[in-house]
Design an enzyme around this catalytic site. Structure first.
Site, short mmCIF file in Angstrom:
data_model
loop_
_atom_site.label_atom_id
_atom_site.label_comp_id
_atom_site.label_asym_id
_atom_site.label_seq_id
_atom_site.Cartn_x
_atom_site.Cartn_y
_atom_site.Cartn_z
N GLY A 4 -6.02 7.40 -0.52
CA GLY A 4 -5.36 7.03 0.73
C GLY A 4 -4.64 5.69 0.61
O GLY A 4 -5.27 4.68 0.29
N GLY A 6 -2.98 4.18 3.12
CA GLY A 6 -2.72 3.63 4.45
C GLY A 6 -3.04 2.15 4.41
O GLY A 6 -3.07 1.52 3.35
N PHE A 7 -3.31 1.57 5.58
CA PHE A 7 -3.56 0.14 5.64
C PHE A 7 -4.79 -0.24 4.81
O PHE A 7 -4.77 -1.24 4.08
CB PHE A 7 -3.76 -0.30 7.09
CG PHE A 7 -2.49 -0.29 7.87
CD1 PHE A 7 -1.53 -1.26 7.64
CD2 PHE A 7 -2.24 0.68 8.82
CE1 PHE A 7 -0.34 -1.27 8.35
CE2 PHE A 7 -1.06 0.69 9.54
CZ PHE A 7 -0.10 -0.29 9.30
N GLY A 8 -5.87 0.55 4.91
CA GLY A 8 -7.10 0.21 4.20
C GLY A 8 -6.90 0.30 2.69
O GLY A 8 -7.15 -0.66 1.95
N VAL A 72 -6.39 15.16 -2.19
CA VAL A 72 -7.79 15.28 -2.59
C VAL A 72 -8.47 16.35 -1.74
O VAL A 72 -8.28 16.39 -0.52
CB VAL A 72 -8.49 13.91 -2.47
CG1 VAL A 72 -9.99 14.04 -2.68
CG2 VAL A 72 -7.89 12.93 -3.47
N GLU A 163 2.68 4.48 25.31
CA GLU A 163 3.95 4.14 24.65
C GLU A 163 4.89 5.35 24.63
O GLU A 163 6.09 5.22 24.90
CB GLU A 163 3.67 3.62 23.23
CG GLU A 163 3.08 2.21 23.28
CD GLU A 163 2.53 1.69 21.96
OE1 GLU A 163 2.19 0.50 21.92
OE2 GLU A 163 2.44 2.44 20.97
N ASP A 292 -10.11 4.01 9.30
CA ASP A 292 -10.39 5.00 10.35
C ASP A 292 -11.39 6.07 9.92
O ASP A 292 -11.92 6.79 10.76
CB ASP A 292 -9.09 5.70 10.76
CG ASP A 292 -8.23 4.84 11.66
OD1 ASP A 292 -8.62 3.68 11.91
OD2 ASP A 292 -7.18 5.33 12.12
N ALA A 308 -5.16 -0.99 12.86
CA ALA A 308 -4.64 -1.40 11.55
C ALA A 308 -5.28 -2.70 11.03
O ALA A 308 -5.67 -2.75 9.85
CB ALA A 308 -3.12 -1.52 11.64
C1 LIG Z 1 0.59 6.95 16.72
C2 LIG Z 1 -0.33 5.82 16.32
C3 LIG Z 1 -0.14 4.55 16.83
C4 LIG Z 1 -0.96 3.52 16.47
N1 LIG Z 1 -0.73 2.27 16.98
C5 LIG Z 1 -1.47 1.22 16.55
C6 LIG Z 1 -1.18 -0.10 17.00
O1 LIG Z 1 -0.26 -0.32 17.79
N2 LIG Z 1 -1.93 -1.12 16.49
C7 LIG Z 1 -2.93 -0.90 15.60
O2 LIG Z 1 -3.55 -1.86 15.14
N3 LIG Z 1 -3.26 0.32 15.19
C8 LIG Z 1 -2.55 1.40 15.63
N4 LIG Z 1 -2.85 2.66 15.20
C9 LIG Z 1 -4.03 2.86 14.35
C10 LIG Z 1 -3.76 2.48 12.91
O3 LIG Z 1 -2.55 3.01 12.47
C11 LIG Z 1 -4.92 2.98 12.07
O4 LIG Z 1 -6.11 2.38 12.54
C12 LIG Z 1 -4.73 2.63 10.60
O5 LIG Z 1 -3.59 3.27 10.09
C13 LIG Z 1 -5.96 3.05 9.79
O6 LIG Z 1 -5.72 2.79 8.45
P1 LIG Z 1 -6.41 3.70 7.35
O7 LIG Z 1 -6.05 3.10 6.03
O8 LIG Z 1 -7.84 3.90 7.66
O9 LIG Z 1 -5.73 5.14 7.51
P2 LIG Z 1 -4.22 5.56 7.49
O10 LIG Z 1 -3.31 4.42 7.69
O11 LIG Z 1 -4.13 6.72 8.40
O12 LIG Z 1 -4.00 6.07 5.99
C14 LIG Z 1 -4.66 7.18 5.46
C15 LIG Z 1 -3.92 7.61 4.21
O13 LIG Z 1 -4.69 8.60 3.56
C16 LIG Z 1 -3.84 9.63 3.11
N5 LIG Z 1 -4.66 10.85 3.02
C17 LIG Z 1 -5.32 11.46 4.03
N6 LIG Z 1 -5.99 12.53 3.56
C18 LIG Z 1 -5.75 12.58 2.23
C19 LIG Z 1 -6.15 13.47 1.19
N7 LIG Z 1 -6.97 14.50 1.42
N8 LIG Z 1 -5.71 13.23 -0.07
C20 LIG Z 1 -4.89 12.19 -0.33
N9 LIG Z 1 -4.47 11.32 0.63
C21 LIG Z 1 -4.90 11.51 1.87
C22 LIG Z 1 -2.76 9.70 4.17
O14 LIG Z 1 -1.58 10.30 3.65
C23 LIG Z 1 -2.56 8.23 4.51
O15 LIG Z 1 -1.58 7.63 3.71
C24 LIG Z 1 -2.03 3.73 15.56
C25 LIG Z 1 -2.23 5.02 15.04
C26 LIG Z 1 -1.38 6.05 15.41
C27 LIG Z 1 -1.60 7.42 14.83
#
Ligand SMILES: Cc1cc2nc3c(=O)[nH]c(=O)nc-3n(C[C@H](O)[C@H](O)[C@H](O)COP(=O)(O)OP(=O)(O)OC[C@H]3O[C@@H](n4cnc5c(N)ncnc54)[C@H](O)[C@@H]3O)c2cc1C
Length: 415
Positions: A4, A6-8, A72, A163, A292, A308
Site C-alpha cells: 500500500g 497511501g499516506f501510511g 496482494v 463536501e 486506516d 491522513a
Molecule cells: C473521499 C475521502 C476524503 C477524505 N478526506 C480527508 C480529509 O479531508 N482529511 C484527512 O485527513 N483525511 C481524509 N480522508 C482519509 C484519508 O485519506 C485516509 O485516512 C488515508 O488515506 C489513510 O491512509 P492509508 O495509508 O491508511 O490508506 P490509503 O491512503 O487508502 O492507501 C491505501 C493504499 O493501499 C493500496 N491497496 C489497497 N489494497 C491493496 C492490495 N490488496 N494490494 C496492493 N495495494 C493495495 C491502495 O491502492 C492504496 O494506494 C479522506 C478519505 C476519503 C476516501
C-alpha cells in the site's frame, strides 16, 4: 515489504530513506492518491492528475525502494511470503498499509446503485454519472423522469458527504446554470441524508450547526435522522418514503481492507487489525499494520481517527522503529498520536476548522482549509497549478474538468 502506497505506506518508505534495507513497495495502483480532494474530481473541479502522482516518480531518487504494481491477495505467514495473483514475495518485515473500502452495512447489492468515493476510478465514474444525469434530463420529454434525473442524493453527512453535497449544489446552481436549453439546472435538488442527528458528528455541535446553515444557503436539503433502507436503480427508500433519483452517492461508511484476514489477525467491528503499542500485529513477529487498516489506540486509550495525518505519523513512526531495530538501538517506545485537528469545506466560501485550540467557521476557515490542503500537496507535484485552478474556480464558479469519457457505460449505470 510495504503493501500500500497511501499516506501510511509512502511515509514508512520515505522514512527508511538511506537505511540499510531493501524495500519492496507493492500497490495495486501505480499512483499515490490525495484522497481529501477526491470530491473535487468527482464534481469536475480538478482533473485526476491534479491529485494523484505516479509512485515510481515520487520514489525515483530513493534507491533502496523497488515499486511493484500488483494486487496482494494473501500472506503466507509461515513462509513469510506475500502472495499476489502471480507471485510470492519474501519479507523479513511486513507493513500492511492497505487503507479502507466502502461499507454498505451488509447491503452489498446497493453498491452498483450508490457508488462510494475511494479511488480515482470511483471519482471519474461519479463525475460521469453526475454529468450524464444533466445530459439525460436535457434530452427527456418525460417531466417525472426529468425531476428524477435532477435529484442528487448523498448518503452520509461526514466530511466527504458534506463536501460532495455542497459542491454538487454549486455545480447545479451556478456552474451549469447557463449551459442547458431545455432544463434549468438550478432546479436540481441535492439531498444530504444522514441517519444520525447532526452533520459532521466528529466536530463540536456549534460547527455542525454552522455547516447545516451553510448547506442550506447553497440550496442543499439536509435530512437528518433518516436512515436509508434501500438503494436501487430508481432511487432510495427512506423508511416508507421513496426518493426517486438516478444519482446516489455513498459516503456513509467505511471498513478496513482485508489485510486482517490475510494474516489471521484479531480485528475490530470495522475490520481493522487490532495492533499493539508499537503497531505490530500481536502473535506475528515482524508484521505491522498502519493507517486506516489498523485499529490504533493513543496514549489515552482513544481510537486514533482514520485520517491522513494519523496514517502519515504511523508510517514515520514505523520507519523509525524498524531502523532502530536493524541498527540494534533501543526501541523508540510506543506510538504516540498528535491530533492536529479536523477540517471540512462546504462549497467555495465556507468551511469549518476544528483545531485543539481554535474553532472557526466561515470564509476565514475556508481560506485556512485551502492553505492547509495546498500545504499538504507540497512535496507532491504541482501544488501551484492546483492552487491556480482553485483560484479560477473561486472567482468564476468554473469547473473545468467537465468531461464525459465513457458515456455508454455510464448511460447504462444511470439506469
Ligand atoms: C473521499 C475521502 C476524503 C477524505 N478526506 C480527508 C480529509 O479531508 N482529511 C484527512 O485527513 N483525511 C481524509 N480522508 C482519509 C484519508 O485519506 C485516509 O485516512 C488515508 O488515506 C489513510 O491512509 P492509508 O495509508 O491508511 O490508506 P490509503 O491512503 O487508502 O492507501 C491505501 C493504499 O493501499 C493500496 N491497496 C489497497 N489494497 C491493496 C492490495 N490488496 N494490494 C496492493 N495495494 C493495495 C491502495 O491502492 C492504496 O494506494 C479522506 C478519505 C476519503 C476516501
Amino acid at each position: 515489504m510495504i503493501v500500500g502506497a497511501g499516506f501510511g505506506g509512502l511515509f514508512a518508505a520515505r522514512g527508511l530513506r538511506g537505511a540499510a534495507v531493501d524495500i519492496t513497495l507493492v500497490d495495486k495502483h501505480n499512483y499515490h492518491l490525495f484522497q481529501p480532494l477526491l470530491y473535487q474530481v468527482a464534481t469536475a473541479g480538478l482533473a485526476p492528475s491534479d491529485i494523484a502522482w505516479p509512485i515510481r516518480g515520487i520514489l525515483s531518487r530513493q534507491k533502496n525502494v523497488t515499486v511493484l504494481l500488483d494486487e496482494v491477495r494473501g500472506v503466507d505467514t509461515a513462509k513469510r511470503e506475500v502472495l499476489t495473483g502471480t507471485r510470492s514475495l519474501h519479507y523479513d518485515y511486513l507493513v500492511l498499509a492497505t487503507g479502507a473500502r466502502h461499507a454498505y452495512f451488509g447491503h452489498h447489492d446497493w453498491e452498483p446503485h450508490a457508488p462510494g468515493l475511494k479511488s480515482i476510478d470511483d471519482a471519474v465514474a461519479i463525475r460521469q454519472r453526475v454529468l450524464m444525469a444533466f445530459e439525460r434530463a436535457e434530452m427527456t420529454d418525460d417531466e417525472e423522469e426529468r425531476r428524477r434525473l435532477l435529484n442528487f442524493v448523498v448518503v452520509g453527512a461526514g466530511p466527504t458527504g458534506v463536501e460532495l453535497a455542497g459542491t454538487l449544489a454549486e455545480l447545479a446552481h451556478y456552474t451549469l446554470a447557463a449551459d442547458f436549453r431545455h432544463i434549468d439546472s438550478r432546479s436540481a435538488r441535492v439531498i444530504l441524508v444522514e441517519a444520525g442527528s447532526r452533520v459532521l458528528p466528529a466536530m463540536p455541535e456549534r460547527l455542525s450547526d454552522y455547516a447545516v446553515r451553510a448547506l442550506h444557503r447553497l440550496g442543499v436539503e439536509v435530512r437528518l435522522e433518516h436512515a436509508v433502507t434501500d438503494c436501487g436503480p430508481r432511487g432510495v427508500m427512506l423508511g416508507d418514503e421513496p426518493l426517486p433519483t438516478a444519482t446516489i452517492l455513498w459516503a456513509a461508511g467505511v471498513s478496513a481492507s482485508r489485510a486482517g484476514e490475510w494474516v489471521g489477525a484479531a480485528t475490530d467491528n470495522a475490520g481493522r487489525v487490532v495492533v499493539a503499542g508499537d503497531l505490530s500485529v500481536p502473535g506475528h513477529a515482524g508484521i505491522f499494520a498502519i493507517g486506516d487498516t489498523a485499529a490504533v489506540r493513543d496514549s489515552d486509550g482513544e481510537l486514533v481517527p482514520g485520517i491522513a495525518p494519523a496514517a502519515k505519523q504511523q508510517g514515520r513512526y514505523l520507519a523509525r522503529l524498524i531502523r532502530t531495530r536493524i541498527e540494534g538501538r533501543p526501541d523508540p517506545g510506543p506510538f504516540r498520536y498528535r491530533h492536529a485537528g479536523n477540517l471540512a469545506t462546504i462549497g467555495r466560501k465556507a468551511a469549518v476548522v476544528d483545531f485543539p485550540l481554535l474553532k472557526l467557521s466561515g470564509r476565514l476557515a475556508w481560506w485556512l482549509w485551502g492553505i492547509a490542503h495546498i500545504y499538504f500537496l507540497i512535496g507532491m507535484r504541482s501544488p501551484i497549478l492546483v492552487a491556480l485552478n482553485w483560484l479560477r474556480q473561486y472567482l468564476t464558479y468554473g469547473r473545468g474538468a467537465r468531461l464525459i469519457t465513457f458515456q455508454d457505460r455510464d448511460r447504462n449505470d444511470a439506469g
